[in-house]
Design a protein around this motif. Structure first.
Motif, PDB file in Angstrom:
ATOM      1  N   CYS A 173      32.378  39.310  33.614  1.00 48.92           N
ATOM      2  CA  CYS A 173      31.645  38.279  34.362  1.00 48.92           C
ATOM      3  C   CYS A 173      30.238  38.136  33.795  1.00 48.92           C
ATOM      4  O   CYS A 173      29.727  39.023  33.106  1.00 48.92           O
ATOM      5  N   HIS A 210      30.593  37.288  43.165  1.00 50.73           N
ATOM      6  CA  HIS A 210      30.662  38.531  42.389  1.00 50.73           C
ATOM      7  C   HIS A 210      31.375  39.638  43.153  1.00 50.73           C
ATOM      8  O   HIS A 210      31.174  40.822  42.909  1.00 50.73           O
ATOM      9  N   CYS A 234      27.638  38.447  35.381  1.00 48.26           N
ATOM     10  CA  CYS A 234      26.730  39.430  35.987  1.00 48.26           C
ATOM     11  C   CYS A 234      26.826  40.784  35.290  1.00 48.26           C
ATOM     12  O   CYS A 234      26.058  41.692  35.580  1.00 48.26           O
ATOM     13  N   CYS A 267      35.105  39.742  38.598  1.00 43.73           N
ATOM     14  CA  CYS A 267      34.575  39.026  39.770  1.00 43.73           C
ATOM     15  C   CYS A 267      35.365  37.725  40.014  1.00 43.73           C
ATOM     16  O   CYS A 267      35.999  37.193  39.104  1.00 43.73           O
TER      17      CYS A 267
HETATM   18 ZN   LIG Z   1      30.076  38.909  38.551  1.00 45.20          ZN
END
Ligand SMILES: [Zn+2]
Length: 416
Positions: free
Chosen positions: A264, A254, A266, A271
């Motif tokens: 991403c 990340h 996340c 990332c």
């Molecule tokens: Zn990420």
């Protein structure tokens, strides 16, 4: 204040040396312990007698070759000196392994994760039940389990007690120490999975360097483990100044690659994983808009299809793998710029597409000043990642158990 005085500290260190030699080289005779640790024969006798008395080590007899003469007496860690449970959490299942103090696997089972039920409450209840079950199946009393070692992809807090973010549970934290203290007195730790891979690879490379030419060859200094799959993981194992193996898992997957890599898993943009994780490759191959919410799980069969069409010359499929390789190469060159040059070992399900990633990877590395100066890092592929994760659990926990035993054998005295 409780503190250790000089002689007690020396006794603790010597005891730790003996246990670590037995861990590293397997069963050893009195003479071999003395040779491997550099401790005087009388010191070895005192330590082995003490450790035998408290049932931490035991004796075994080895018949001499040809069957003549007196058998050799070897010391080793006793199997019933304590137990550990290793728990490997992955996106589709949880694996439980019960291991004894000598490092022997006693029992193992896997439980499929139910993707329909999200959230940590269901998972936590399942974890507690499975841990009780694995100990009970082998008739191991809960107080004999000295350590529970858990691994997952994702971000772990520096104390190794909480999973802060993971691809499986997102931002729902799990405090494993708190959760498992309800049922266990064991020491509970959680580790990033690729950290354990780096631990196992680093330990092996260090031992191999020690054994070649009786330590006269080049010493092991460090390596990078890179795990490819749905997630991208990275672990670094390096020797510190005192010669101990130091293992870390920076948040490589990340780390920012470039904004164009898209959304991403996340929640951040651009990332490394958004370009090089399985869903990133799929998104590029099918020209899906980069702000599309990433797929939770991409079946391997789907990835194999994209790889087959890339190998058959399909332009976008080939481009997707090349872009993924480029993200990895550029990311690695950034990591290597922060350290000394180190070899890179690639593991994980994504290694099956390594032929397609390699061109981008080399290209990404070649652009950096570090690689222009020192040349590209040696890159090798190791296939059995799951075995490495398990070995990493064992290396870390058994060493820690030995150190705890040594600390107990040299009790702290009361000072003013
Ligand atoms: Zn990420």
């Amino acid at each position: 204040m409780l503190t250790k005085s000089g002689p007690e500290l020396v006794r603790q260190q010597n005891c730790a040396l003996v246990l670590s030699a037995l861990r590293r080289f397997g069963p050893l005779s009195h003479t071999d312990i003395s040779a491997r640790t550099g401790l005087a024969s009388a010191t070895v006798s005192a330590i082995t007698a003490d450790l035998e008395k408290v049932n931490v080590i035991g004796r075994m007899e080895q018949q001499p070759q040809g069957g003549r003469g007196r058998p050799r007496v070897l010391f080793r860690q006793r199997r019933d000196g304590g137990f550990l449970i290793a728990v490997r959490i992955s996106s589709d299942m949880v694996q439980y392994s019960l291991v004894d103090y000598a490092g022997t696997l006693i029992d193992r089972f896997e439980e499929a994760r139910n993707h329909a039920i999200s959230g940590t409450a269901h998972f936590s209840a399942g974890l507690r039940a499975a841990l009780s079950r694995i100990a009970a199946r082998s008739g191991v009393a809960p107080e004999k389990v000295l350590a529970i070692s858990i691994s997952s992809k994702g971000t772990v807090d520096p104390d190794g007690r909480c999973l802060i973010w993971s691809p499986v549970f997102g931002r729902e934290r799990i405090d494993f120490v708190e959760l498992l203290s309800l049922d266990w007195q064991a020491k509970v730790t959680v580790s990033n999975e690729t950290l354990l891979v780096a631990q196992a690879l680093g330990q092996k490379a260090d031992r191999a360097a020690d054994e070649t030419a009786a330590g006269a060859g080049p010493r092991f200094r460090g390596l990078v483990a890179l795990s490819l799959g749905h997630s991208i993981g990275l672990g670094i194992a390096r020797k510190d100044r005192a010669g101990a193996l130091e293992v870390t898992a920076p948040n490589f997957g990340h780390m920012l690659h470039r904004a164009e890599a898209g959304l991403c898993r996340c929640g951040a943009i651009g990332c490394v994983e958004a370009a090089a994780g399985f869903y990133g490759i799929l998104r590029t191959a099918f020209e899906v808009p980069p702000d599309t919410i990433p797929a939770k799980f991409v079946p391997l069969a789907e990835m194999d299809k994209i790889a087959a069409s890339a190998r058959a010359g399909h332009r976008m499929a080939g481009y997707a793998f090349r872009q993924a390789g480029l993200a990895l190469g550029q990311g690695l060159s950034r990591v290597l710029s922060l350290y000394d040059p180190m070899p890179v070992v690639v593991t994980g399900q994504g290694t099956r597409y390594f032929d397609l990633l390699q061109r981008g990877l080399d290209e990404g590395l070649a652009q950096s000043h570090q690689v222009r100066l020192y040349g590209p890092p040696a890159i090798s592929v190791v296939l059995d990642e799951q075995r490495l994760v398990f070995e990493g659990h064992l290396d870390r926990v058994l060493t820690e158990m030995d150190q705890d035993v040594a600390a107990l054998r040299a009790p702290a005295g009361e000072t003013e």
